[in-house]
Design an enzyme around this catalytic site. Structure first.
Site: not given
Ligand code: SAH
Length: 348
Positions: A90, A103, A110, A114, A117, A336
């Site tokens: 994406e 972005c 990944c 988390c 996510c 994301c």
């Molecule tokens: N791995 C890196 C970059 C990718 S995630 C990192 O962890 O920073 C980019 C950002 O989006 C991170 O802060 C992540 O925690 C956040 N993110 C992931 N899923 C999300 C969601 N459903 N809503 C809002 N932010 C989200």
């Protein structure tokens, strides 16, 4: 075969010298592909026919393609970009008053896992190559060009799918091409890398001598909750992460941004705000509060607007600078990894 879009300019100059050429060839090739937008070696009219043949034997100009695009009523464009092996990532264009931010994804999937996510749900398939990251910007620039308003990408955030510091060397070459006057000529302060908090990467990045921005996905101010939300915290807990951030600030002279996702009734109370204030007090960083994009892959709920503002208020009163992240594309699959996850599962 090497991809010309994967070459950082100094490394390309070295390759040219190895070919018996003058180093300025690298600048000439950069001008052709980034400024004059050549997509074949035959367009490079001031390169001799003979050397074009040499180039064709060693380099490709292959780029990823646009597979699918969703456009939101606020102008946000979310793209699914197809890579040469069929994998998809994406890329999102966000239109701010100050410019066009892209972005960029850094990996297919990944491994950080988390729990909130969607990007990590399918695991990591592989790192993106430099040309695959560059290709994402080129696709967005093409879309902007087609709009005919003379606009282009002005800001780059490596905040798409993937953990950029888990693909460190490619990330660095990518950033140098984005930043270089003969590349995209995007100022370092317009480039942001977001990490889940890998201390080795943070330390190494501090020494790159760049004026780029670094964002840390913190999301929780104590290990207990952070372990629940981000399993990487079990490997690098806060007492390992925070010193790396302090070292980054000291070496680079730059303050970090802490990203803090607000999850209803989980990390959005006054108690958590106080813990957060205490945790980051010794650093220069500021907090970006992120309204959670709910997905049907997990049960976390977004904090209400009231609670988000209240949390902001707690932080501000505690002497911490904080902002609320502007939201884009709420009528498309903005969260994301959502669009890719849907396509991979044949939902759309
Ligand atoms: N791995 C890196 C970059 C990718 S995630 C990192 O962890 O920073 C980019 C950002 O989006 C991170 O802060 C992540 O925690 C956040 N993110 C992931 N899923 C999300 C969601 N459903 N809503 C809002 N932010 C989200």
């Amino acid at each position: 075969m090497l991809n010309l879009f994967a070459q950082e300019i100094n490394k390309l100059a070295e390759q040219m010298v190895a070919e018996g050429q003058k180093p300025y060839r690298a600048t000439q090739l950069f001008t052709w592909i980034y400024e004059k937008k050549a997509r074949s070696f035959d367009e490079m009219s001031d390169v001799s026919l003979k050397f074009r043949e040499v180039l064709k034997e060693k380099y490709t100009l292959e780029l990823p393609s646009l597979y699918l695009k969703q456009e939101s009523s606020d102008g946000t464009i979310k793209c699914l970009v197809a890579l040469k092996d069929g994998a998809k990532v994406e890329t999102v264009l966000m239109r701010y008053s100050y410019g066009n931010a892209v972005c960029v994804s850094s990996q297919v999937g990944c491994n950080m896992g988390c729990s909130f996510c969607s990007s990590g749900q399918l695991g990591k398939q592989r790192n993106l190559t430099v040309d695959e990251m560059i290709g994402q910007i080129l696709i967005i620039n093409q879309l902007l060009e087609a709009e005919g308003k003379g606009e282009k990408v002005t800001h780059v955030v490596v905040m798409g799918t993937g953990e950029p510091f888990d693909n460190y060397d490619n990330l660095m070459d990518f950033i140098r091409i984005v930043n270089h006057p003969k590349g995209f000529e995007i100022g370092a302060r317009h480039i942001t890398v977001s990490t889940c908090g890998l201390p080795d990467g943070i330390r190494k990045y501090a020494h790159e001598g760049l004026q780029t921005n670094l964002a840390i996905s913190l999301h929780a101010p104590n290990n207990e909750l952070r372990n629940q939300l981000m399993k990487i915290n079990k490997v690098y807990p806060l007492e390992t992460l925070m010193p790396a951030i302090k070292e980054y600030e000291k070496v680079s002279g730059r303050r970090v941004t802490y990203e803090y996702l607000l999850l209803s009734e989980l990390n959005d109370t006054k108690e958590y705000a106080d813990q957060l204030i205490n945790l980051i007090k010794g650093t220069m960083g500021y907090v970006n509060l992120i309204p959670y994009n709910e997905t049907n892959l997990c049960s976390y709920k977004r904090s209400s607007g009231n609670r988000i503002h209240q949390f902001l208020d707690y932080l501000t009163k505690g002497g911490v600078t904080a902002t609320i992240r502007k939201e884009f594309g709420s009528d498309i699959d903005a969260a994301c990894g959502q669009l890719r996850a849907k396509v991979e599962k044949n939902i759309i």
